[in-house]
Enzyme design. Structure first.
Site, PDB file in Angstrom:
ATOM      1  N   CYS B  88      -2.598  47.662  64.793  1.00 38.45           N
ATOM      2  CA  CYS B  88      -2.058  46.695  64.078  1.00 38.45           C
ATOM      3  C   CYS B  88      -1.327  45.637  64.388  1.00 38.45           C
ATOM      4  CB  CYS B  88      -1.521  47.012  62.633  1.00 38.45           C
ATOM      5  SG  CYS B  88      -2.379  48.538  62.001  1.00 38.45           S
ATOM      6  N   CYS B 215      -0.825  50.466  48.126  1.00 38.22           N
ATOM      7  CA  CYS B 215      -1.503  50.306  49.479  1.00 38.22           C
ATOM      8  C   CYS B 215      -2.057  48.882  49.586  1.00 38.22           C
ATOM      9  CB  CYS B 215      -2.754  51.010  49.365  1.00 38.22           C
ATOM     10  SG  CYS B 215      -2.438  52.978  48.996  1.00 38.22           S
ATOM     11  N   LYS B 342      -0.004  43.055  51.397  1.00 32.90           N
ATOM     12  CA  LYS B 342      -0.267  43.475  50.002  1.00 32.90           C
ATOM     13  C   LYS B 342      -1.377  42.922  49.325  1.00 32.90           C
ATOM     14  CE  LYS B 342      -0.051  46.335  46.812  1.00 32.90           C
ATOM     15  NZ  LYS B 342      -1.556  46.057  46.547  1.00 32.90           N
ATOM     16  N   HIS B 346      -5.638  43.372  55.050  1.00 35.87           N
ATOM     17  CA  HIS B 346      -5.235  43.599  56.279  1.00 35.87           C
ATOM     18  C   HIS B 346      -6.348  43.627  57.317  1.00 35.87           C
ATOM     19  CE1 HIS B 346      -2.996  44.868  59.785  1.00 35.87           C
ATOM     20  NE2 HIS B 346      -2.980  46.235  59.591  1.00 35.87           N
TER      21      HIS B 346
END
Lengths: 485, 402
Positions: B88, B215, B342, B346
């Site tokens: 990430c 998540c 959020k 992502h």
């Protein structure tokens, strides 16, 4: 003096009541209502004959020096590999010394367990081997709504044979072999194919076991009354008793066939029953054990004073008592791949197990062996070239360090519903071992809502992957939270 | 002694696509969309770019290995284009490559890109990664997913501070409520609906104790930056020059997962990388001096714990700061002003650059409805991997000379 030096057994945690099967399947085949009583042990979805064999072997060898075992015979009719020594997987999981080890699979017959014992006794008696471990284990898939589904249970047992300090001295044996086919499983077939029950009871168990036992007694000039316990499998409980009556065995001397508590564990069953008989045996007791299947093996042992000094890690009786009822029949059928349920696209991933990695890392993956740094004393997993202790970082100064028998504690965990699993949620977490070392690992034999940070765990060898495309079964260790502490 | 990156490199221009389920766009389409905004903002010709970096993680289900797809999509003039991947942190790694190239004097103008096309796999969540950790780990690691890996942190945190898991969940819920409120104001965000604490707490469980709203989303997107020296930027007539104040990366070395000291309630890497970043940026008291943050809120618990590792909240006090609204848009240090992972989702390679994009907009007072007052230092943070083995990247940006 040749005989048994140690024994152990393993009955998986889950039990399904026969009434549960009846409630779900009697509509289809009402005959199963004839065996409505009791429950049977069912292996978890991640267990098989090899993983249960490892459990039983550790139970047996807990107090023994595994370095002295130079023979390992695995008896089972449900081995995951047709060509790759299954006993070799068990040996690797036990971290047995590779040099000088003889290992073999005994299979294709319900009496494979007793036959393996005879071979072990021969090897020990001749002096060619000093410690031979026999492990017998079966996890038989059955079609739904069959008598086999009612009778068969899952389990494993182990016996260590040797020359010194035996807890039960070998008296003698008798074998007979005949091609009596009560059931068979053809090559490549998934399930047993059985013949009429009445014939199997009367002409099979009911005739062949007494015939072999009587031949044994005649050969050794012994009487049935010489035996404190007589051990033979027969999942027809009425026939089991009838055989005893015919042989003149008092019911108090007849070893329980475990129909009510476990079910018939196939090749493991006479060994499992014998292990339980040894748990209750006293010095001077004589025990007769018979294995049935295309004939009959009969072996006799005399229990020695050493029996009072030996205890398995848990033993069969405790393993039977450590039970959780499994009420969801449909889930059981999914565990056995009898129904098709979608695992989603995420569940399609099927990485090929690398055999080179498995060879290079066999002690780590199969034996759960990490490192102990000889410079700073830190136990660590996975084994890496440099010590993990930030204040040490020594290179190459390690001893093997087995984590398998060690207790640990849950440091953090989750129950993951996104992860593809036939038993969601997938529970896993970080475990720290008593005495040092950590592992990030799958959990098994637990319910998420019972798992807590700080809860003790023990490690269990389990099937991790089953590659349906290539036929490979992969194993690793999982943590089993000890809910009762 | 190295003097660090502070004020050596300026951001000349940035671009960022709308993040979302871009069913009809490929990774190439997204790259071009972000690049066009970026080069227009920079006010240069494509031919002036001397080197480029591309951050992308799940290449197999995306644009493939190497940087060829990016070089081809943007028709770059046969220059050096390097693909970087560090989970990430990939987007920030790409930025780091371009920034270091300029700082070294190897080139005047460099491009950093990040892209991820995640919605071509046919199922929700991140792509399955059973082999992403290497062939040996694929043979023993748990049957893990991203939410599961981070969910463990919540149990570790609750145990360490003696909290009931529901108390932690309540603070986690506010993390998500705050980000959704911000994302609702951002036309480039994927999820633009505010949520209530009750909705968050009642959502279906994904990985205990994380529910759906704990998540982040999964989306497609791209972002990029063109960087140069402050001198060149000034010579080009740029005013209000945004410069890099710190760029730090820290990787786990196996201590967390294999050594008994780690408490399972914090990130060793973030704790270290942020301290280094403050030192590099000349920041003494981050709680007073940092104006705004975009942190790696892949899961609400990650953001919560990160506040302590960034030395903003005291150990064990992040839930209180969160519930006090300290990280809300009108709080002491607004966090995830753009909506965060959020609401953006992502797309791994793009996320680090997307965070910088918001900091850049805020510093140039171009953030519209989300604009905060007089920001000075903006911090971005990525956390790749999992709590027990991870990569932390931190960037701090501000105005040149400030």
């Amino acid at each position: 003096m040749v005989g048994i030096q140690a024994y152990g057994g393993y009955v998986p945690r889950y039990r399904i009541s026969r009434m549960t099967i009846i409630q779900n399947m009697a509509w289809y085949f009402p005959v199963i209502m004839a065996v409505a009583g009791g429950e049977k042990a069912i292996a978890n979805w991640d267990e098989d004959a090899v993983s249960m064999a490892v459990e039983a072997a550790y139970d047996c060898l807990a107090a023994r020096d595994r370095k002295r075992v130079d023979g390992l015979f695995l008896a089972s009719t449900t081995l995951p590999f047709a060509d790759r020594l299954n006993a070799g997987i068990v040996a690797a999981a036990l971290n047995l010394v590779e040099d000088g080890l003889s290992a073999a699979d005994y299979t294709a017959c319900q009496k494979a367990g007793t036959t393996a014992c005879l071979a072990a006794l021969d090897a020990v008696s001749s002096g060619s081997k000093s410690g031979v471990l026999v492990v017998a284990s079966d996890q038989r898939r059955t079609k739904m709504a069959t008598m086999f589904e009612m009778f068969y249970g899952d389990g494993a047992a182990a016996l260590l044979f040797g020359r010194d300090d035996v807890i039960a001295e070998f008296i003698g044996a008798y074998s007979m072999n005949c091609d009596f086919v009560d059931h068979y499983k053809g090559y490549g077939k998934e399930f047993d194919y059985g013949w009429e029950e009445r014939w199997v009871r009367d002409e099979g168990y009911g005739r062949i076991i007494p015939q072999a036992v009587n031949a044994f007694l005649a050969k050794h000039s012994m009487k049935i009354a010489d035996f404190a316990k007589v051990v033979y499998p027969c999942y027809f409980t009425g026939t089991h008793r009838a055989i005893a009556k015919e042989l003149g065995i008092d019911q108090s001397h007849l070893q329980d066939n475990l129909h009510n508590t476990c079910g018939d564990t196939g090749a493991a069953h006479p060994i499992l029953m014998l292990a339980q008989a040894l748990e209750g045996a006293k010095p001077g007791d004589r025990i007769l054990v018979a294995g049935f299947g295309q004939g009959c093996d009969v072996l006799a042992f005399a229990v020695t004073e050493n029996i009072t000094k030996f205890r398995p890690a848990q033993g069969v009786t405790a393993s039977l008592a450590s039970r959780v009822e499994f009420t969801n029949y449909l889930k059981f059928t999914k565990f056995r791949d009898l129904i098709t349920a979608d695992l989603g696209i995420r569940g399609e991933a099927n990485p090929n197990a690398s055999l080179t990695v498995l060879w290079r890392k066999r002690k780590m993956i199969l034996g759960l062996t990490g490192h102990l740094c000889t410079k700073c004393g830190t136990p660590q997993f996975p084994p890496m070239p440099m010590c993990v202790n930030p204040n040490c970082q020594a290179v190459g100064s390690f001893e093997d360090y087995e984590f398998a028998g060690r207790r640990g504690r849950v440091e953090m965990f989750t129950g993951d519903l996104l992860s593809p699993s036939v038993d969601p949620p997938a529970v896993y977490g970080l475990v720290s071992f008593d005495g040092g070392g950590k592992i990030f690992v799958d959990f098994t034999d637990c319910d998420l809502n019972q798992v807590k940070v700080g809860m003790p765990v023990k490690m269990a060898f389990r099937r991790r992957t089953r590659d349906q495309m290539r036929g490979f079964t992969g194993y690793f260790w999982k943590a089993v939270p000890q809910v009762q502490g | 002694m190295a003097s660090g990156i502070r004020d050596k490199v300026a951001i000349l221009g940035m671009g960022c696509t709308r993040f979302g389920e871009r069913w009809n766009d490929s990774a190439e389409d997204l790259l071009v969309e972000a690049f066009q905004e970026c080069i227009e903002d920079a006010g240069i010709d494509k031919g002036e770019i001397q080197a480029a970096w591309l951050g992308v993680c799940f290449d197999e289900v995306n644009i493939g290995k190497s940087a060829l797809a990016a070089s081809t999509a943007l028709r770059l003039p046969n220059i050096a284009v390097t693909r970087v991947e560090n989970f990430c942190a990939s987007g920030t790694e790409s930025f780091r490559g371009a920034v270091y190239a300029v700082a070294s004097g190897a080139c005047d103008i460099a491009l950093a890109m990040g892209v991820e096309k995640l919605k071509d796999i046919g199922y929700g969540g991140l792509p399955e990664f059973s082999t992403a950790l290497g062939i040996t780990n694929s043979m023993w690691f748990p049957n893990m997913t991203a939410p599961g890996g981070f969910a463990m942190l919540a149990t570790g945190y609750a145990a360490k501070y003696g909290l009931d898991i529901q108390e932690v969940k309540k603070a986690m819920a506010h993390v998500s409520v705050k980000s959704h409120a911000n994302g609702a104001l951002n036309p480039k965000a994927h999820l633009r609906r505010p949520v209530t604490e009750e909705q968050v707490l009642m959502a279906p469980m994904i990985a205990f104790p994380l529910g759906l709203f704990d998540c982040c989303g999964v989306s497609d997107g791209a972002a990029c930056a063109i960087v140069t020296t402050p001198e060149i930027a000034k010579a080009m007539g740029k005013k209000d020059i945004v410069t890099v104040k710190a760029l730090q990366l820290a990787l786990s070395n196996g201590t967390e997962i294999a050594y008994s000291d780690w408490d399972g309630a914090h990130f060793i890497t973030t704790t270290k990388a942020s301290a280094e970043a403050y030192r590099e940026a000349g920041i003494k008291n981050p709680r007073e001096e940092i104006s705004m943050m975009e942190v790696h809120d892949c899961f609400s618990i990650t953001e919560l714990v990160t506040m302590e590792d960034l030395h903003i909240s005291e150990r064990g006090k992040a839930p209180k700061d969160v519930l006090d609204g300290f990280f809300d848009r009108d709080g002491g240090i607004p966090c995830q002003i753009d909506g965060g992972l959020k609401c953006f989702g992502h797309p791994i390679g793009a996320s680090g650059l997307r965070m910088l994009y918001e900091m850049y907009l805020q510093l140039l007072e171009r953030a519209g409805q989300r604009q905060i007052q007089n920001p000075r230092y903006g911090l971005t943070h990525n956390l790749g991997g999992f709590p027990m083995f991870n990569i932390c990247s931190i960037a701090i940006v501000g105005r040149y000379g400030d």
